[in-house]
Write a protein that holds these residues in place. Structure first.
Motif, PDB file in Angstrom:
ATOM      1  N   UNK A 119      14.585 -20.713  10.936  1.00 55.06           N
ATOM      2  CA  UNK A 119      14.549 -19.574  11.824  1.00 55.06           C
ATOM      3  C   UNK A 119      14.427 -18.299  10.990  1.00 55.06           C
ATOM      4  N   UNK A 120      13.634 -17.368  11.475  1.00 53.98           N
ATOM      5  CA  UNK A 120      13.382 -16.133  10.738  1.00 53.98           C
ATOM      6  C   UNK A 120      14.488 -15.122  11.013  1.00 53.98           C
ATOM      7  N   UNK A 121      14.867 -14.419   9.954  1.00 61.15           N
ATOM      8  CA  UNK A 121      15.887 -13.388  10.115  1.00 61.15           C
ATOM      9  C   UNK A 121      15.235 -12.080  10.545  1.00 61.15           C
ATOM     10  N   UNK A 122      16.081 -11.115  10.893  1.00 58.86           N
ATOM     11  CA  UNK A 122      15.562  -9.806  11.302  1.00 58.86           C
ATOM     12  C   UNK A 122      14.813  -9.127  10.162  1.00 58.86           C
ATOM     13  N   UNK A 123      15.257  -9.353   8.933  1.00 55.92           N
ATOM     14  CA  UNK A 123      14.586  -8.748   7.770  1.00 55.92           C
ATOM     15  C   UNK A 123      13.194  -9.341   7.611  1.00 55.92           C
ATOM     16  N   UNK A 124      13.077 -10.663   7.775  1.00 53.30           N
ATOM     17  CA  UNK A 124      11.768 -11.304   7.672  1.00 53.30           C
ATOM     18  C   UNK A 124      10.812 -10.775   8.736  1.00 53.30           C
ATOM     19  N   UNK A 125      11.319 -10.625   9.940  1.00 51.89           N
ATOM     20  CA  UNK A 125      10.485 -10.120  11.030  1.00 51.89           C
ATOM     21  C   UNK A 125      10.064  -8.686  10.756  1.00 51.89           C
ATOM     22  N   UNK A 126      10.998  -7.859  10.285  1.00 50.22           N
ATOM     23  CA  UNK A 126      10.668  -6.466   9.964  1.00 50.22           C
ATOM     24  C   UNK A 126       9.644  -6.391   8.835  1.00 50.22           C
ATOM     25  N   UNK A 127       9.789  -7.237   7.812  1.00 48.04           N
ATOM     26  CA  UNK A 127       8.814  -7.256   6.717  1.00 48.04           C
ATOM     27  C   UNK A 127       7.440  -7.716   7.202  1.00 48.04           C
ATOM     28  N   UNK A 128       7.426  -8.689   8.100  1.00 50.12           N
ATOM     29  CA  UNK A 128       6.156  -9.168   8.633  1.00 50.12           C
ATOM     30  C   UNK A 128       5.475  -8.077   9.463  1.00 50.12           C
ATOM     31  N   UNK A 129       6.218  -7.382  10.300  1.00 47.86           N
ATOM     32  CA  UNK A 129       5.652  -6.297  11.104  1.00 47.86           C
ATOM     33  C   UNK A 129       5.167  -5.167  10.198  1.00 47.86           C
ATOM     34  N   UNK A 130       5.966  -4.820   9.183  1.00 50.25           N
ATOM     35  CA  UNK A 130       5.544  -3.785   8.239  1.00 50.25           C
ATOM     36  C   UNK A 130       4.293  -4.180   7.471  1.00 50.25           C
ATOM     37  N   UNK A 131       4.211  -5.435   7.068  1.00 50.17           N
ATOM     38  CA  UNK A 131       3.018  -5.919   6.367  1.00 50.17           C
ATOM     39  C   UNK A 131       1.782  -5.868   7.252  1.00 50.17           C
ATOM     40  N   UNK A 132       1.940  -6.264   8.507  1.00 49.67           N
ATOM     41  CA  UNK A 132       0.807  -6.199   9.428  1.00 49.67           C
ATOM     42  C   UNK A 132       0.370  -4.758   9.658  1.00 49.67           C
ATOM     43  N   UNK A 133       1.335  -3.850   9.748  1.00 46.83           N
ATOM     44  CA  UNK A 133       0.998  -2.432   9.928  1.00 46.83           C
ATOM     45  C   UNK A 133       0.243  -1.902   8.715  1.00 46.83           C
ATOM     46  N   UNK A 134       0.676  -2.276   7.501  1.00 45.44           N
ATOM     47  CA  UNK A 134      -0.016  -1.829   6.290  1.00 45.44           C
ATOM     48  C   UNK A 134      -1.435  -2.390   6.196  1.00 45.44           C
ATOM     49  N   UNK A 135      -1.606  -3.645   6.541  1.00 51.31           N
ATOM     50  CA  UNK A 135      -2.946  -4.236   6.523  1.00 51.31           C
ATOM     51  C   UNK A 135      -3.840  -3.540   7.547  1.00 51.31           C
ATOM     52  N   UNK A 136      -3.299  -3.295   8.723  1.00 47.97           N
ATOM     53  CA  UNK A 136      -4.053  -2.600   9.760  1.00 47.97           C
ATOM     54  C   UNK A 136      -4.450  -1.209   9.288  1.00 47.97           C
ATOM     55  N   UNK A 137      -3.533  -0.499   8.682  1.00 56.07           N
ATOM     56  CA  UNK A 137      -3.813   0.838   8.159  1.00 56.07           C
ATOM     57  C   UNK A 137      -4.853   0.783   7.043  1.00 56.07           C
ATOM     58  N   UNK A 138      -4.732  -0.198   6.144  1.00 53.54           N
ATOM     59  CA  UNK A 138      -5.686  -0.320   5.038  1.00 53.54           C
ATOM     60  C   UNK A 138      -7.099  -0.607   5.533  1.00 53.54           C
ATOM     61  N   UNK A 139      -7.211  -1.328   6.632  1.00 54.13           N
ATOM     62  CA  UNK A 139      -8.537  -1.638   7.178  1.00 54.13           C
ATOM     63  C   UNK A 139      -9.117  -0.435   7.911  1.00 54.13           C
ATOM     64  N   UNK A 140      -8.311   0.277   8.658  1.00 52.66           N
ATOM     65  CA  UNK A 140      -8.817   1.375   9.494  1.00 52.66           C
ATOM     66  C   UNK A 140      -8.924   2.715   8.781  1.00 52.66           C
ATOM     67  N   UNK A 141      -8.107   2.969   7.798  1.00 53.74           N
ATOM     68  CA  UNK A 141      -8.060   4.272   7.151  1.00 53.74           C
ATOM     69  C   UNK A 141      -9.410   4.698   6.568  1.00 53.74           C
ATOM     70  N   UNK A 142     -10.131   3.837   5.837  1.00 48.36           N
ATOM     71  CA  UNK A 142     -11.430   4.277   5.317  1.00 48.36           C
ATOM     72  C   UNK A 142     -12.431   4.646   6.413  1.00 48.36           C
ATOM     73  N   UNK A 143     -12.371   3.951   7.515  1.00 48.71           N
ATOM     74  CA  UNK A 143     -13.285   4.257   8.619  1.00 48.71           C
ATOM     75  C   UNK A 143     -13.020   5.668   9.136  1.00 48.71           C
ATOM     76  N   UNK A 144     -11.759   5.990   9.354  1.00 50.94           N
ATOM     77  CA  UNK A 144     -11.415   7.332   9.835  1.00 50.94           C
ATOM     78  C   UNK A 144     -11.697   8.398   8.788  1.00 50.94           C
ATOM     79  N   UNK A 145     -11.512   8.053   7.531  1.00 49.05           N
ATOM     80  CA  UNK A 145     -11.706   9.017   6.458  1.00 49.05           C
ATOM     81  C   UNK A 145     -13.174   9.419   6.309  1.00 49.05           C
ATOM     82  N   UNK A 146     -14.065   8.423   6.410  1.00 52.90           N
ATOM     83  CA  UNK A 146     -15.482   8.682   6.163  1.00 52.90           C
ATOM     84  C   UNK A 146     -16.320   8.761   7.434  1.00 52.90           C
ATOM     85  N   UNK A 147     -15.714   8.747   8.597  1.00 53.47           N
ATOM     86  CA  UNK A 147     -16.461   8.704   9.854  1.00 53.47           C
ATOM     87  C   UNK A 147     -17.343   9.938  10.046  1.00 53.47           C
TER      88      UNK A 147
END
Length: 110
Positions: free
Chosen positions: A1-29
């Motif tokens: 079973x996943x702990x709250x820390x694991x879930x928070x790290x997973x959500x934070x990691x997904x947010x960072x990946x999402x930001x890394x993918x979208x940020x260049x598009x917004x920067x150079x649009x």
């Protein structure tokens, strides 16, 4: 079973990946211009994606097989809503009457 820390790290990691993918598009649009043909084609993307999501839900409400008859409340309500939208080009009457037809059909068909 996943702990709250694991879930928070997973959500934070997904947010960072999402930001890394979208940020260049917004920067150079503002610096990139597509050819007119591509811009016209991209205008149809939201409509095609929405259609790809909605049509299977309307035609296969159970998820297994096609149900194209008058006992399918999703199909009947979609046809009525499309007719109202085509005729009057008004969003609220389309939504209200489409939902009313859907609820009535669910009540009648069961």
């Amino acid at each position: 079973m996943m702990s709250e820390i694991d879930i928070a790290l997973m959500i934070g990691g997904m947010a960072l990946i999402n930001l890394a993918i979208r940020w260049p598009v917004y920067l150079f649009a503002d610096h990139v211009r597509f050819p007119p043909l591509i811009e016209r084609a991209l205008a149809f993307v939201p409509v095609t994606v929405l259609t790809a999501i909605i049509v299977p839900m309307i035609l296969m409400p159970g998820g297994a097989e096609m149900q194209i008859d008058w006992r399918n409340p999703y199909l009947v309500a979609a046809i009525v809503a499309a007719a109202i939208s085509w005729r009057w080009h008004k969003l609220m009457p389309t939504i209200i009457i489409g939902m009313a037809v859907f609820v009535l059909m669910r009540w009648l068909v069961g």
